[in-house]
Scaffold this active site. Structure first.
Site, PDB file in Angstrom:
ATOM      1  N   LYS A 120      58.999  -5.596   5.215  1.00 42.95           N
ATOM      2  CA  LYS A 120      58.019  -5.744   6.287  1.00 42.95           C
ATOM      3  C   LYS A 120      58.628  -6.518   7.450  1.00 42.95           C
ATOM      4  O   LYS A 120      59.326  -7.526   7.238  1.00 42.95           O
ATOM      5  CB  LYS A 120      56.788  -6.476   5.739  1.00 42.95           C
ATOM      6  CG  LYS A 120      55.605  -6.574   6.697  1.00 42.95           C
ATOM      7  CD  LYS A 120      54.435  -7.250   5.979  1.00 42.95           C
ATOM      8  CE  LYS A 120      53.220  -7.416   6.877  1.00 42.95           C
ATOM      9  NZ  LYS A 120      52.111  -8.088   6.155  1.00 42.95           N
ATOM     10  N   SER A 204      48.003  -5.893   6.165  1.00 44.95           N
ATOM     11  CA  SER A 204      48.921  -5.642   7.271  1.00 44.95           C
ATOM     12  C   SER A 204      50.236  -5.022   6.850  1.00 44.95           C
ATOM     13  O   SER A 204      51.045  -4.619   7.686  1.00 44.95           O
ATOM     14  CB  SER A 204      49.190  -6.955   7.999  1.00 44.95           C
ATOM     15  OG  SER A 204      49.749  -7.920   7.106  1.00 44.95           O
ATOM     16  N   SER A 228      46.908  -8.491   2.236  1.00 42.70           N
ATOM     17  CA  SER A 228      47.810  -7.594   2.958  1.00 42.70           C
ATOM     18  C   SER A 228      48.852  -6.862   2.123  1.00 42.70           C
ATOM     19  O   SER A 228      49.504  -5.958   2.627  1.00 42.70           O
ATOM     20  CB  SER A 228      48.515  -8.358   4.079  1.00 42.70           C
ATOM     21  OG  SER A 228      47.595  -8.676   5.095  1.00 42.70           O
TER      22      SER A 228
END
Length: 549
Positions: A120, A204, A228
């Site tokens: 990420k 996210s 997330s």
């Protein structure tokens, strides 16, 4: 300040973003794939799990370069899903060739040798930019890898690239406007769910979930503050793990990453978390990060699991039958469900709602400057420098809440700090929440709790606001204009404020073909046991159909 009143103002000022948004060709002899008979047929390499990949590279039935090339080709073919911000093609192939050369030379291979992972893009990488998907950090280049990532690299994992995310991880949809807008001002390249491109992958950590689900990475790293890793795992049909965080300051924290290693939101809630198609793969990555051993699947016969009613209420009509069917399979396998006890977490949602907002509003103000204070030639130093360039409307609203109090006047740091200290201190709301969980596990005698990760399956992409409202049906009654973020994280958020470990496991598909995840949460520090239980559960549920990407 009244937390409930300030929470209402926050929803309004952020465009209905929840308070917790502030807070995450195969050669003969290849080891057989798992039970996914619907895995993409044209290339068996794509169906391999992370555990199978490293086993086949180690036993010589699979070349690391061959596998890496297949992942890169797949990533390029699936680029329309917008799962990646940067593809590390040349360096990844070079690293894979080095693994093959080491194998040929007889050099001992690491536990993850040749395994491609995606990372990420809010996790520090020394050889790739770390942008958080936000314009102010377009050229931000850290000098070292985050510790959890470094552990994986030291074991032989290869970073395939940096995955897309909700801008600065301040949202739950991964509809990121930094990638551009069309003539109407709508997001031009929103991150898309592999099972239905008109729907969000969750956030996210949406890009990592997309990469794993769409079969161009067997595993990856996300981050989790309020859900997330687990929400996108649920929406995309994969597994997502949030390790123990404890008090957020070292006591009970499972992973070593600090505020300077990952672009922060909440110092007490943020954590890196592995994501993969199986719990067994997550357990493998977790063991490497922690220096522990991979647990074996736990037998389910006689295992006591709690079903706290607060987490089962209000399920969407398409999700409920999948959740009930998953629960029945476990009961048939011998799980003993505890549906009520003296402590049933009955007040959990109210208590969590009262503390999430002050934590969410207070910690980023200090955490973000603390991160940049550790960076030489930092592209930004203050929250304002980031906020002024934010591209996504919902994230801009979230950042604006740092500077407005409930009445819309300038943010009063002293007032919020007092509220924050009261919540975090001895006898405060966070300690009360933690005690509620501790008492529940002690009284009920369960090893974990089970419930649907999200109330509903993946909602439609909102390309105009990024995250706004949605509607779904409960008992035939339409629930209209519900806050997207608050709805999606309702079940994932409470354990984050208590610092507990949590795991989302794919349980099945709705009648419309969308994935449904089921979450298990355990007591603080029970991570290895939780993963062992998860491995036992996934053996009963089996794998779900791959997306037709």
């Amino acid at each position: 300040m009244n937390p409930n009143a300030s929470r209402r103002h926050f929803f309004k000022s952020t465009g209905a973003v929840s308070a917790a948004a502030m807070l995450g060709g195969v050669g003969a002899g290849l080891t057989a794939c798992g039970g996914d008979s619907n895995a993409i047929p044209e290339d068996p390499l794509l169906a391999l799990t992370a555990t199978q990949v490293v086993a086949n590279i180690k036993n010589g039935t699979l070349k690391a370069e061959t596998y890496m090339a297949a992942m890169i080709a797949r990533a390029k073919a699936a680029s329309g899903l917008n799962g990646m911000i940067f593809l590390n093609e040349a360096e990844a192939l070079k690293a894979a060739k080095a693994v093959d050369a080491a194998k040929t030379a007889g050099t001992p291979l690491g536990a993850l040798a040749g395994l491609p992972i995606v990372v990420k893009d809010n996790i520090n990488t020394k050889d790739m930019k770390t942008t958080a998907g936000t314009p102010a950090l377009r050229n931000h280049q850290p000098k070292k890898n985050a510790p959890s990532l470094q552990k994986l690299i030291d074991a032989g994992a290869i970073v395939l690239g940096k995955s897309n995310l909700h801008e600065w991880a301040f949202g739950i949809t991964s509809t990121n406007f930094t990638l551009g807008t069309d003539q109407s001002g709508a997001a031009a390249r929103p991150c898309k769910n592999p099972y239905d491109n008109s729907r969000i992958p969750g956030g996210s950590s949406g890009g990592t979930a997309v990469a794993v689900s769409a079969r161009f990475a067997p595993a990856g790293l996300g981050t989790d503050t309020g859900g997330s890793t687990r929400v996108p795992a649920s929406f995309c049909g994969i597994a997502g793990f949030r390790p123990s965080v404890g008090n957020g300051a070292g006591n009970g924290r499972r992973y070593p990453d600090a505020v300077t290693d990952v672009l922060p939101i909440s110092t007490t809630r943020d954590t890196v978390g592995p994501m993969a198609r199986t719990v067994a793969d997550i357990a493998l990555l977790d063991a490497v990060i922690t220096g522990g051993t991979v647990p074996t699947a736990k037998g389910l016969k006689g295992l006591k699991i709690g079903l706290p009613s607060a987490f089962w209420a209000g399920l969407d009509d398409s999700v409920k039958p999948v959740a009930e069917a998953a629960k029945k399979k476990l009961a048939d396998a011998g799980v003993v469900f505890v549906e009520s006890s003296t402590a049933d977490l009955a007040d959990i949602m109210t208590l969590n709602g009262n503390i999430s907002f002050p934590i969410a509003l207070h910690e980023p103000i200090h955490a973000i400057p603390a991160y940049f204070a550790s960076v030489d030639n930092a592209p930004a130093r203050t929250v304002k420098e980031i906020r002024d360039l934010v591209a996504s409307p919902d994230v801009a609203g979230a950042f604006s809440a740092f500077n407005d109090d409930v009445s819309g006047s300038p943010f009063n740091e002293a007032t919020f700090h007092t509220a924050y200290v009261g919540i975090m201190g001895a006898g405060g709301g966070r300690e009360t929440l933690q005690k509620l969980y501790t008492d529940y596990f002690a009284v009920s005698g369960v090893e974990c709790v089970l419930f649907p990760t999200t109330l509903l399956a993946a909602p439609k992409i909102d390309p105009v606001k990024g995250s706004h409202t949605l509607s779904y049906t409960v008992g035939g009654v339409e629930q209209k204009d519900k806050d997207t973020f608050g709805t999606c994280i309702r079940n994932t958020d409470p354990c984050t404020n208590a610092g507990l470990p949590s795991l989302s496991i794919p349980a099945g598909l709705t009648a419309g073909g969308l994935p449904v995840g089921m979450e298990i949460d355990g007591p603080l520090g029970s991570d290895a046991n939780l993963l062992a239980i998860g491995m036992g559960i996934e053996a009963v549920w089996g794998s779900i159909q791959a997306p037709a990407v």
